[in-house]
Structures are given as structure tokens and as C-alpha cells.
Design an enzyme around this catalytic site. Sequence first.
Site, PDB file in Angstrom:
ATOM      1  N   ASP A 268      -3.446 -18.492   2.959  1.00 18.31           N
ATOM      2  CA  ASP A 268      -4.513 -19.294   2.342  1.00 18.31           C
ATOM      3  C   ASP A 268      -5.063 -20.316   3.350  1.00 18.31           C
ATOM      4  O   ASP A 268      -6.275 -20.545   3.432  1.00 18.31           O
ATOM      5  CB  ASP A 268      -4.046 -19.969   1.044  1.00 18.31           C
ATOM      6  CG  ASP A 268      -2.664 -20.589   1.152  1.00 18.31           C
ATOM      7  OD1 ASP A 268      -1.919 -20.248   2.090  1.00 18.31           O
ATOM      8  OD2 ASP A 268      -2.316 -21.434   0.306  1.00 18.31           O
TER       9      ASP A 268
ATOM     10  N   TYR B 127       0.801  -1.225   0.000  1.00 13.39           N
ATOM     11  CA  TYR B 127       0.000   0.000   0.000  1.00 13.39           C
ATOM     12  C   TYR B 127       0.834   1.276   0.000  1.00 13.39           C
ATOM     13  O   TYR B 127       0.293   2.363   0.132  1.00 13.39           O
ATOM     14  CB  TYR B 127      -0.936   0.002   1.231  1.00 13.39           C
ATOM     15  CG  TYR B 127      -2.050  -1.012   1.120  1.00 13.39           C
ATOM     16  CD1 TYR B 127      -1.762  -2.369   1.104  1.00 13.39           C
ATOM     17  CD2 TYR B 127      -3.373  -0.619   1.022  1.00 13.39           C
ATOM     18  CE1 TYR B 127      -2.765  -3.313   0.994  1.00 13.39           C
ATOM     19  CE2 TYR B 127      -4.392  -1.553   0.916  1.00 13.39           C
ATOM     20  CZ  TYR B 127      -4.083  -2.901   0.899  1.00 13.39           C
ATOM     21  OH  TYR B 127      -5.089  -3.823   0.791  1.00 13.39           O
TER      22      TYR B 127
ATOM     23  N   LYS C 285       2.838 -15.346   3.438  1.00 11.92           N
ATOM     24  CA  LYS C 285       2.873 -16.242   2.282  1.00 11.92           C
ATOM     25  C   LYS C 285       4.342 -16.461   1.932  1.00 11.92           C
ATOM     26  O   LYS C 285       4.788 -16.239   0.800  1.00 11.92           O
ATOM     27  CB  LYS C 285       2.083 -15.598   1.127  1.00 11.92           C
ATOM     28  CG  LYS C 285       1.818 -16.489  -0.047  1.00 11.92           C
ATOM     29  CD  LYS C 285       0.874 -17.633   0.237  1.00 11.92           C
ATOM     30  CE  LYS C 285       0.771 -18.547  -0.972  1.00 11.92           C
ATOM     31  NZ  LYS C 285       0.152 -19.843  -0.657  1.00 11.92           N
TER      32      LYS C 285
ATOM     33  N   ASP D 297      -6.140  -6.667   5.308  1.00 12.23           N
ATOM     34  CA  ASP D 297      -7.304  -6.045   4.689  1.00 12.23           C
ATOM     35  C   ASP D 297      -8.326  -7.121   4.332  1.00 12.23           C
ATOM     36  O   ASP D 297      -9.516  -7.033   4.663  1.00 12.23           O
ATOM     37  CB  ASP D 297      -6.823  -5.305   3.418  1.00 12.23           C
ATOM     38  CG  ASP D 297      -7.880  -4.408   2.827  1.00 12.23           C
ATOM     39  OD1 ASP D 297      -8.991  -4.343   3.374  1.00 12.23           O
ATOM     40  OD2 ASP D 297      -7.594  -3.769   1.797  1.00 12.23           O
TER      41      ASP D 297
ATOM     42  N   ASP E  61     -11.952  -8.424   6.501  1.00  9.21           N
ATOM     43  CA  ASP E  61     -13.281  -8.334   5.883  1.00  9.21           C
ATOM     44  C   ASP E  61     -13.982  -9.682   5.943  1.00  9.21           C
ATOM     45  O   ASP E  61     -15.193  -9.759   6.173  1.00  9.21           O
ATOM     46  CB  ASP E  61     -13.179  -7.861   4.426  1.00  9.21           C
ATOM     47  CG  ASP E  61     -13.257  -6.344   4.321  1.00  9.21           C
ATOM     48  OD1 ASP E  61     -13.008  -5.671   5.339  1.00  9.21           O
ATOM     49  OD2 ASP E  61     -13.576  -5.824   3.230  1.00  9.21           O
TER      50      ASP E  61
END
Length: 351
Positions: free
Chosen positions: A215, A131, A182, A239, A243
Site C-alpha cells: 500500500d 494464481y 504485505k 499484477d 498496471d
Amino acid sequence: MIPGDGIGREVTPQAVKVIQAATATTKRPIEFVEFDWGADKYLREGISLPAGAVEMLRDEFDAVLFGALGDPRVPSNQHAADILLGLRFKLDLYVNARPVELLHDRLTPLRDRTEKDIRLMVIRENTEGLYVGVGGFFKKDTADEIAVQEDVNSRKGVERIIRYAFEYARQNGLKRVCMSDKSNAMTFAHDLWQRVFKTVRQEYADIDSRHLYIDTLAMEIVRDPRQFDVIVTCNLFGDIISDLGAQLAGGLGLAPSANIHPGETSLFEPVHGSAPNIAGKGIANPLGSVLASAMMLEYLGWKPEAGALRNAVRAALRQNYVTPDLGGDKHTVEVGDWLAKEAVTNFVAQT
Ligand code: ATP
């Protein structure tokens, strides 16, 4: 107080009303100053984040209660990027704390899960990662176009967020921290996360810490959310996973978040955006903003008032005194008024 755009302007005044009811009861002085930063000002004056705003907030305020930004008249969303990302980066609000807490059994889409099963905190790194806006185009708008977006991870940035997660767990009597990355595919950026995590966790032998690839975490959090107390992860994954978590606990209308730099002026906001599709209709759910306000009061050290706000929200859910998104028929202002009364009653009941 920065209500912003769309439903931000509808829910934030309700949250302020509830805070004022609670703090009037405990006679704690709290002063709100409202800033009209948002799409209207941007379109009228070309100003998004005014000059000197960051310094003013840092020097003169303890906290910012934020609504939402986004307006169809500003398709680039430039004002939102300037204001919200500007504040996050310039106030160095490196912690994005997003609690996932089921406040009423009926609100989760997971079968047979109850309030005690879904209670965790997602700690998202808030100032680095993908970001930061480092990147560029090559041969833009041609068939050979290349777009590059850099994932920026500093040792300092990774260390402070992982440490915050452990400290949060310790201070709140929580026993489990899960770091998610990851690193099997992002072999540089998340290798750094792995190494820092291994070092920092050694200082917290009292906390059960583990690692999951993002994942796997996404699967596990749906399969059995009871496994998690505190999750710490990078900006992008935080993020997304928060959610997902918001949906497990009743949807966007209920989810709060805090943007924190410990000990400094910090910013509190509902997770939802400006929701232009329902803006102006008076049906926006104010509960996310009220729960964000509870986080703000807690950050200021005002636990009883924070508790009164949370209890009021629980009571509204129990009695189904809620807006249409949660299956009720109440308007935003009706819910705000009800919560304000309930917050006061709550104190009276306690004394
Ligand atoms: P963003 O500003 O993040 O791009 P958005 O404004 O497009 O988001 P959100 O506000 O995040 O969209 O939410 C998506 C949809 O969820 C909304 O269009 C709205 O229908 C619903 N929603 C979100 N928040 C609320 C709320 N507080 N009350 C009722 N419905 C909501």
C-alpha cells in the site's frame, strides 16, 4: 509467434515486420513460426493448448512472441487460461518483467514529471501466489456460501524471484531494489518473503535494498517514481502495481512484458489484452508489442536490434506518428510500416 485473439492478431504481425526489418539489416537469421492457438481454434476444434505444445516450444524454439487472448464468444475465457497460464506454469516462466519507462514527457498523467523521472522495472513472481488455482467453494450458491483461494508461496519460488531482481539490478548497473509485500497482514506467506529477502540481500551489499508494504509502494510510486529502480513482489501485487506503472508511462497500449525462465524458452507479450471493443478496426496500438519484441531480442542477446526497435518507438512518439489511443490518427499497419523503416534508418544513422 502466437498472435491469439482480437487486437493480438493485429499488433503481432506489425511487431514481426519491425523485427524482420531490423534483423535483415544486421543479417541475423530469425525464423518465425506462427501458431493459430486462440478462440477460433478453441470454438472450431475444442483445442486450446494442443497436446505436446509445451514440449515443442521448449525443445524447438528460443522464444515466443505472444499477442493477446480473450474473446466475447468464450465468456469463461477457458482457452486463455489453458494457453497463457498453461505456458507460464509448464514452461516455469517464473519471472514476469514489466518495465515502466516513460518514453515521452507528454504521456504521463503525473504533473511536471519527465522521461528521466520514470524508469523502473517491476519484477513480478509469475508462477505462485494467489494464481495457482488452489481453493474451492463450500455451500456454493447458497446464502451460506464460502469461497477459499489459497496463497501458495514456496521458499524456492520466493528465493529465485528475489535473487533474479538483485541480479537484474547488478547486470544493468542499477543501484536500488525494493521488495514489497504485505507482511503486516499476511503474517505467514509474507513472513516467508521477509525472511528470504533478509537472507538474499546480504549477498548483494553493492545494491541498496529496502522494503515497502504494497500500500505504501502504491502511494510512493505515484508521489515520486524517481525513488525506484527495481521492484520485486508477489504475483498479485505485481499484477496490480505494474498496471499502475503502465499508466504512469503512457497507458496499456505502450506497456511490454516478458515471462522468463532464465536460459530457457521465454515468452514476450504486450501487457494489454485482446481489447474486443476496438478489434478489427485497425486502430490498435502496436507499440506495446514492438517494445515486447525489443525485450525478446535483448533476451536473445541481440542488443543492437533491440535498441533499433526502441529508438524507432521513441521516434514515432516524438513525431506523433501514433494510433488514436495516444492522440494520433494513424492506423496499426501505418505505424508498423513506419517503425520498420525507422528501425532500418536507425542502423544506417549509427554506421
Ligand atoms: P483482458 O484481456 O486483460 O481482460 P481487455 O481485452 O478487456 O483485457 P485490454 O485490452 O487490457 O482489455 O485493455 C482495456 C482497453 O484499453 C481496451 O478495451 C482498449 O480500449 C484499450 N487498449 C488496450 N490495449 C490497446 C492498444 N494496444 N491499442 C489501443 N487501445 C488499447
